[in-house]
Design an enzyme around this catalytic site. Structure first.
Site, PDB file in Angstrom:
ATOM      1  CE  LYS A 266      -3.305   2.604   2.906  1.00 48.58           C
ATOM      2  NZ  LYS A 266      -4.163   2.592   4.110  1.00 48.58           N
ATOM      3  CG  ASP A 271      -5.481   7.901   4.821  1.00 46.62           C
ATOM      4  OD1 ASP A 271      -6.393   8.587   4.316  1.00 46.62           O
ATOM      5  OD2 ASP A 271      -5.681   6.853   5.475  1.00 46.62           O
ATOM      6  CE  LYS A 278      -6.625   8.597   8.260  1.00 52.18           C
ATOM      7  NZ  LYS A 278      -7.272   7.491   8.984  1.00 52.18           N
ATOM      8  CG  ASP A 289      -1.941   5.121   4.993  1.00 55.73           C
ATOM      9  OD1 ASP A 289      -1.821   4.052   5.605  1.00 55.73           O
ATOM     10  OD2 ASP A 289      -3.019   5.498   4.486  1.00 55.73           O
ATOM     11  CG  ASP A 348      -9.911   7.537   6.858  1.00 56.80           C
ATOM     12  OD1 ASP A 348      -8.856   7.487   6.198  1.00 56.80           O
ATOM     13  OD2 ASP A 348      -9.952   7.721   8.093  1.00 56.80           O
ATOM     14  NE  ARG A 352     -11.049  -1.020   3.741  1.00 56.90           N
ATOM     15  CZ  ARG A 352     -11.638  -1.244   4.917  1.00 56.90           C
ATOM     16  NH1 ARG A 352     -12.809  -1.856   4.975  1.00 56.90           N
ATOM     17  NH2 ARG A 352     -11.053  -0.882   6.041  1.00 56.90           N
TER      18      ARG A 352
HETATM   19  N1  BES Z   1      -4.296   4.350   6.961  1.00 56.21           N
HETATM   20  C1  BES Z   1      -5.468   4.123   7.721  1.00 56.21           C
HETATM   21  C2  BES Z   1      -5.275   3.094   8.812  1.00 56.21           C
HETATM   22  C3  BES Z   1      -4.520   3.547  10.029  1.00 56.21           C
HETATM   23  C4  BES Z   1      -5.098   4.407  10.933  1.00 56.21           C
HETATM   24  C5  BES Z   1      -3.257   3.054  10.288  1.00 56.21           C
HETATM   25  C6  BES Z   1      -4.400   4.783  12.061  1.00 56.21           C
HETATM   26  C7  BES Z   1      -2.569   3.418  11.425  1.00 56.21           C
HETATM   27  C8  BES Z   1      -3.149   4.286  12.311  1.00 56.21           C
HETATM   28  C9  BES Z   1      -6.592   3.623   6.819  1.00 56.21           C
HETATM   29  O1  BES Z   1      -6.603   4.132   5.536  1.00 56.21           O
HETATM   30  C10 BES Z   1      -7.865   4.040   7.469  1.00 56.21           C
HETATM   31  O2  BES Z   1      -8.102   5.209   7.571  1.00 56.21           O
HETATM   32  N2  BES Z   1      -8.655   3.075   7.893  1.00 56.21           N
HETATM   33  C11 BES Z   1      -9.887   3.366   8.551  1.00 56.21           C
HETATM   34  C12 BES Z   1     -10.911   2.358   8.091  1.00 56.21           C
HETATM   35  C13 BES Z   1     -12.305   2.676   8.536  1.00 56.21           C
HETATM   36  C14 BES Z   1     -12.800   3.938   7.872  1.00 56.21           C
HETATM   37  C15 BES Z   1     -13.188   1.516   8.194  1.00 56.21           C
HETATM   38  C16 BES Z   1      -9.655   3.242  10.056  1.00 56.21           C
HETATM   39  O3  BES Z   1      -8.919   2.364  10.485  1.00 56.21           O
HETATM   40  O4  BES Z   1     -10.182   4.082  10.781  1.00 56.21           O
HETATM   41 ZN    ZN Z   2      -4.824   4.738   4.770  1.00 51.39          ZN
HETATM   42 MN    MN Z   3      -7.656   5.982   5.440  1.00 49.85          MN
END
Ligand code: BES
Ligand code: ZN
Ligand code: MN
Length: 494
Positions: A266, A271, A278, A289, A348, A352
């Site tokens: 990835k 992000d 966020k 990220d 967010d 995926r």
């Molecule tokens: N890059 C983030 C995941 C992440 C968040 C990694 C904090 C490390 C620390 C990912 O793209 C993301 O934002 N995932 C969301 C998914 C949710 C919206 C279903 C998450 O984990 O909040």
């Molecule tokens: Zn992300």
């Molecule tokens: Mn994200």
């Protein structure tokens, strides 16, 4: 850094510092005993007097010890002799090397491979020492005006062992390749989003292809991705002014008909969450990220260094996730390269969306296995913290191979269930699949999403959200899981 193995007696080696261990309970390691005899009991005297108790990672530096050729002796506490674990061995070696790095020593003899650690053979211990040397040697300086370059850089490291043993030399080479790969991944991770763009990652791949034999880089641009029908990947990229890249780096160390192992990383270079933005706190950490991409490039560099007899393909989808007039909106429906439609309920959950198209693309290589590596879910940090990466997949043999490699490399993983029962959380009223699965089991439903695109593949997923970087005072990329990926690949050529 220059590494070698020496079988010379430690008291006779010409070096700036000889490093030996002391166990708790006033016991000296074999090399410490030799130094003790040569110095007529100096070490045992200090231990008896309580100058060093031998607690894990304690240190005591001695200067100009009579009877010993080295300029200095560094005593390192090794804890209870019968309680040594691989992670403690790592702690001991990192402490010793950090100490040396900050000291006036420019060369050192490490007598630590003789520590008895259940489950760790000489090969693993030597490799770990070399990895730790690279790890402690790394400093992020690229964007600092004051480069805090040490006045006495540690340049020459000898490891006490049997130089005739082929395994020892191989351990040096592997440790060196992994250490360099880890530091490459750390550097890419640490670089800010305005420098480490998709274009920068692409350049890095081209550089690796240029530096090493049997390596070829292909960069797919926006128009190529459109032709391939990567509507899911492109939907994330369209909210950003940086050009998206699909980076393909191929290493051919075996016959061209041998099925390759594919690594998909990835590469979100920042992000923000997009329209589902966020919160502000610690948002800077979302420059990390792209650590999945960085780990894949680090492992590819290690392949370049080691030239093993196998084929590997790295695929990195890379773009930014930003809010914009043209960005994905919650409720938007996009069509992936596989033909499946996706309802973007949360912008967010973008990782995926870029990975699914990269995974579909990987089918064209007819791979022996596919592993994706991604900072995919905050839920993984909640579930597992910062010690293991989350591991899920659709093939038990592949999962076991990854667990074995994690064990050998001390780069830990923990498997989570990818049961069919979780799939229903991804139901959408308007598309084939939703991109989020609700509040429960976020790491698993993210993997469930990916599993819809890997039905034709022997596939596993590593969620590295908790392990890819450290927060707080020691904020910085860790370079994980370069060691695990390299080990997994090396294990494939036996
Ligand atoms: N890059 C983030 C995941 C992440 C968040 C990694 C904090 C490390 C620390 C990912 O793209 C993301 O934002 N995932 C969301 C998914 C949710 C919206 C279903 C998450 O984990 O909040
Ligand atoms: Zn992300
Ligand atoms: Mn994200």
């Amino acid at each position: 850094m220059d590494f070698s193995i020496t079988g010379q007696n430690p008291e006779q080696v010409v070096t700036d510092c000889v490093v030996v261990g002391v166990y708790e309970g006033q016991e000296l390691t074999p090399s410490a005993q030799l130094l003790d005899t040569a110095s007529r009991g100096l070490l045992s005297g200090l231990v008896k007097a309580g100058d060093i108790e031998g607690k894990t990672a304690q240190t005591l530096l001695l200067h100009q010890v009579e009877g010993v050729t080295a300029k200095r002796i560094l005593l390192v506490g090794c804890g209870k002799k019968d309680k040594l674990t691989p992670s403690q061995f790592r702690k001991i070696s990192t402490t010793a090397l950090k100490f040396l790095d900050d000291s006036a020593s420019e060369s050192a003899l490490l007598c630590l491979a003789e520590l008895e650690v259940p489950g760790m053979g000489t090969h693993r211990k030597i490799r770990q020492l070399v990895e730790a040397s690279h790890f402690t040697n790394y400093r992020f300086a690229t964007t600092k005006s004051e480069k805090d370059t040490p006045s006495h850089p540690l340049g020459k490291i000898e490891i006490h062992g049997d130089p005739a043993a082929g395994a020892a030399q191989q351990a040096l080479q592997q440790g060196n390749a992994i250490g360099l790969g880890v530091n490459l991944a750390r550097e890419l991770g640490n670089l800010p989003g305005n420098i480490c763009t998709p274009t920068h990652l692409a350049k890095q791949a081209v550089q690796i292809a240029h530096d090493y034999k049997h390596m070829k880089a292909t960069i797919l641009e926006q128009k190529d991705l459109e032709k391939l029908g990567m509507g899911s990947f492109l939907s994330v990229a369209k909210g950003s002014r940086e050009a998206p890249k699909l980076i393909v780096l191929e290493y051919q160390g075996a016959d061209k008909n041998t099925q390759p192992h594919v690594l998909v990383g990835k590469g979100i270079t920042f992000d923000s969450g997009g329209i589902s933005i966020k919160p502000g706190a610690a948002m800077d950490e979302m420059k990390f990220d792209m650590c999945g991409a960085a780990s894949v490039l680090g492992a590819m560099q290690a392949m370049g260094e080691l030239q093993p007899k196998l084929n590997v393909v790295a695929i990195v989808p890379s773009c930014e996730n930003l809010p914009d007039g043209n960005a994905n909106k919650p409720g938007d429906i996009v069509t992936s390269m596989s033909g499946q439609t996706i309802e973007v309920l949360n912008t967010d959950a973008e990782g995926r969306l870029i990975l699914c198209d990269a995974l579909t693309y990987s089918e064209k290589f007819n791979p022996a296995s596919v592993i994706d590596i991604a900072t995919l879910t905050g839920a993984c940090v909640v579930a597992l913290g910062k010690h293991p990466a989350g591991l899920l997949g659709n093939n038990d043999a592949l999962i076991e191979d990854i667990k074995a490699a994690a064990n050998t490399s001390s780069d830990r993983v923990w498997q989570l269930p990818l049961w069919e029962d979780y799939q229903e959380q991804l139901k959408s009223n308007f598309a084939d699949i939703a991109n989020i699965g609700g509040p429960g089991a976020g790491t698993i439903t993210a993997a469930c999403f990916l599993s819809r695109f890997t039905k034709n593949l022997k596939w596993a997923h590593l969620d590295i959200a908790g392990v890819a970087w450290e927060s707080g005072a020691s904020k910085g990329a860790t370079g994980r899981p370069v060691a695990l990926l390299t080990q997994y690949l090396l294990d494939r050529c036996q």
